[in-house]
Design an enzyme around this catalytic site. Sequence first.
Site, PDB file in Angstrom:
ATOM      1  N   ARG A   1      10.946  27.374  49.088  1.00 21.85           N
ATOM      2  CA  ARG A   1      10.915  26.954  47.838  1.00 21.85           C
ATOM      3  C   ARG A   1      12.309  27.230  47.207  1.00 21.85           C
ATOM      4  NH1 ARG A   1      11.975  31.115  45.689  1.00 21.85           N
ATOM      5  NH2 ARG A   1      11.722  30.132  43.854  1.00 21.85           N
ATOM      6  N   GLY A   2      12.340  26.931  45.854  1.00 25.58           N
ATOM      7  CA  GLY A   2      13.660  26.986  45.260  1.00 25.58           C
ATOM      8  C   GLY A   2      14.322  25.699  45.327  1.00 25.58           C
ATOM      9  N   ALA A   3      14.897  25.119  44.383  1.00 28.15           N
ATOM     10  CA  ALA A   3      15.569  23.951  44.486  1.00 28.15           C
ATOM     11  C   ALA A   3      16.635  24.023  45.429  1.00 28.15           C
ATOM     12  CB  ALA A   3      16.121  23.470  42.982  1.00 28.15           C
TER      13      ALA A   3
ATOM     14  N   ARG B   1       8.367  16.984  47.231  1.00 32.23           N
ATOM     15  CA  ARG B   1       8.294  17.465  45.964  1.00 32.23           C
ATOM     16  C   ARG B   1       9.077  16.745  45.214  1.00 32.23           C
ATOM     17  NH1 ARG B   1       8.687  23.695  45.041  1.00 32.23           N
ATOM     18  NH2 ARG B   1       7.387  23.310  43.459  1.00 32.23           N
TER      19      ARG B   1
ATOM     20  N   GLN C   1       5.931  33.925  41.704  1.00 29.34           N
ATOM     21  CA  GLN C   1       7.147  34.033  42.326  1.00 29.34           C
ATOM     22  C   GLN C   1       8.097  35.048  41.914  1.00 29.34           C
ATOM     23  OE1 GLN C   1       6.175  31.168  41.292  1.00 29.34           O
ATOM     24  NE2 GLN C   1       6.548  29.366  42.412  1.00 29.34           N
TER      25      GLN C   1
ATOM     26  N   ASP D   1      15.961  23.287  38.193  1.00 29.85           N
ATOM     27  CA  ASP D   1      15.378  22.425  39.384  1.00 29.85           C
ATOM     28  C   ASP D   1      16.065  21.062  39.204  1.00 29.85           C
ATOM     29  OD1 ASP D   1      13.157  24.355  39.368  1.00 29.85           O
ATOM     30  OD2 ASP D   1      13.097  23.279  41.501  1.00 29.85           O
TER      31      ASP D   1
ATOM     32  N   ASN E   1      12.976  23.629  34.789  1.00 28.14           N
ATOM     33  CA  ASN E   1      12.786  24.867  35.769  1.00 28.14           C
ATOM     34  C   ASN E   1      11.296  25.323  35.383  1.00 28.14           C
ATOM     35  OD1 ASN E   1      14.146  27.071  37.456  1.00 28.14           O
ATOM     36  ND2 ASN E   1      13.661  28.386  35.719  1.00 28.14           N
ATOM     37  N   LYS E   2      11.006  26.284  36.283  1.00 25.14           N
ATOM     38  CA  LYS E   2       9.445  26.979  36.565  1.00 25.14           C
ATOM     39  C   LYS E   2       8.976  26.888  35.204  1.00 25.14           C
ATOM     40  CE  LYS E   2       7.961  27.529  39.426  1.00 25.14           C
ATOM     41  NZ  LYS E   2       7.113  26.247  39.859  1.00 25.14           N
TER      42      LYS E   2
HETATM   43  O1  MRU Z   1       8.028  26.009  42.835  1.00 19.20           O
HETATM   44  P1  MRU Z   1       9.394  26.790  42.963  1.00 19.20           P
HETATM   45  O2  MRU Z   1       9.103  28.178  43.465  1.00 19.20           O
HETATM   46  O3  MRU Z   1       9.983  26.034  44.062  1.00 19.20           O
HETATM   47  O4  MRU Z   1      10.192  26.884  41.702  1.00 19.20           O
HETATM   48  C1  MRU Z   1      11.499  27.338  41.795  1.00 19.20           C
HETATM   49  C2  MRU Z   1      12.157  27.374  40.377  1.00 19.20           C
HETATM   50  O5  MRU Z   1      11.640  26.862  39.308  1.00 19.20           O
HETATM   51  C3  MRU Z   1      13.699  27.902  40.414  1.00 19.20           C
HETATM   52  O6  MRU Z   1      13.735  28.678  39.089  1.00 19.20           O
HETATM   53  C4  MRU Z   1      14.627  26.814  40.601  1.00 19.20           C
HETATM   54  O7  MRU Z   1      14.340  26.117  41.876  1.00 19.20           O
HETATM   55  C5  MRU Z   1      15.778  27.380  40.524  1.00 19.20           C
HETATM   56  S1  MRU Z   1      16.180  28.213  42.139  1.00 19.20           S
HETATM   57  C6  MRU Z   1      17.606  28.765  42.278  1.00 19.20           C
END
Ligand code: MRU
Length: 355
Positions: free
Chosen positions: A47-49, A90, A203, A244, A254-255
């Site tokens: 996970r994470g963009a 996603r 997270q 994201d 973002n999250k």
């Molecule tokens: O749902 P996730 O855990 O994939 O969400 C991740 C985030 O929101 C991060 O902040 C985002 O991807 C930036 S990561 C470098």
Amino acid sequence: MDRLEPVKMENEKLVILDQTLLPGEEKYIALSGVGEICDAIKRLKVRGAPAIGVAAAIGIYASMRESHARDLTAFRSEYMEAHEKIRSARPTAVNLMHAMDRMLGVLERSAAENEGRDGAVENILSALRDEAVNIREEDIAACRAMGEHGLKALGGSRTLLTHCNAGALATAGYGTALSPVYVGQERGIDFRVYADETRPLLQGARLTAWELARAGIDVTLICDNMAGALLKSGAVDAVVVGCDRMAANGDGANKIGTMPLAAAAHQFGVPFYMFVPTTTIDLDTKTGADIVIEQRSGDEITGMWYEKPMAPDGVKTYNPAFDVTPAEFITAVVTERGTAYPPYEKSLKEIAGAR
Ligand code: MRU
């Protein structure tokens, strides 16, 4: 402490650190086939963009390597099926689409060059492999560069607040918003980081607190609803978060929970930095209103992490995975090419226009 490598290629397979097992277990798993890759992305094993983009690129190469198709037509049609499935695993993180489109571009160019030649499929696979390796290496380099630019933009700020996980685990290495902390550590600059736990998937608690503590960085965990009071108290010098997808006007998804954090930071005069590699800037999306927000299952709110359900049976839930922070709350956007300041319509185009 060894550097985390949450997504990599090993023995021609996609290997990820299974993030659903953290912080209890640090386990690397090899994924095989499109089904396993999509499942790992959907369930946030990876996970994470940026990490999702890298995993998708290595994943499509590795799964096509397992294909039995030996003529170009069959190979291409199998590839397109895999492409559609992985690309839509996603919807919000644009790095996934960006990486998949880069890989598709390579497939098309290489297929055209190899049309009618012996060994066409092997040549295409070799070109796909090179591109996947490049995407991963570029991500590590971009994160490292964001660390350098971030350190400059942050000036003397040493106490940071972050949300979700925008650290090494969210990328191929270093992270985005946490990269200045790691680059700073290499130079003897000590940061203190407050990490929001980040409901509902935790997270912040499971991943950010784990990776910072593992690296020997001073980290303090708070519940999400404590962040406002912390910002008002003056204890935090700056907020640093990832992104994201950033629209052309500087609105950044973002999250979930990032937007109220930005609003509180704005209210209490705390600078708010978004760390956004240019692969996360989507100039084709005009404003945040055009960003598709992933909706996830309500079980993540009502039952996950608890020994017994913590909500009445059958209660209605609302579980968007992301929110959009309006550009007006963002002090600066740190990219691997430098830092962009408002007005973002102009500065983002200059920084990300020619990728
Ligand atoms: O749902 P996730 O855990 O994939 O969400 C991740 C985030 O929101 C991060 O902040 C985002 O991807 C930036 S990561 C470098």
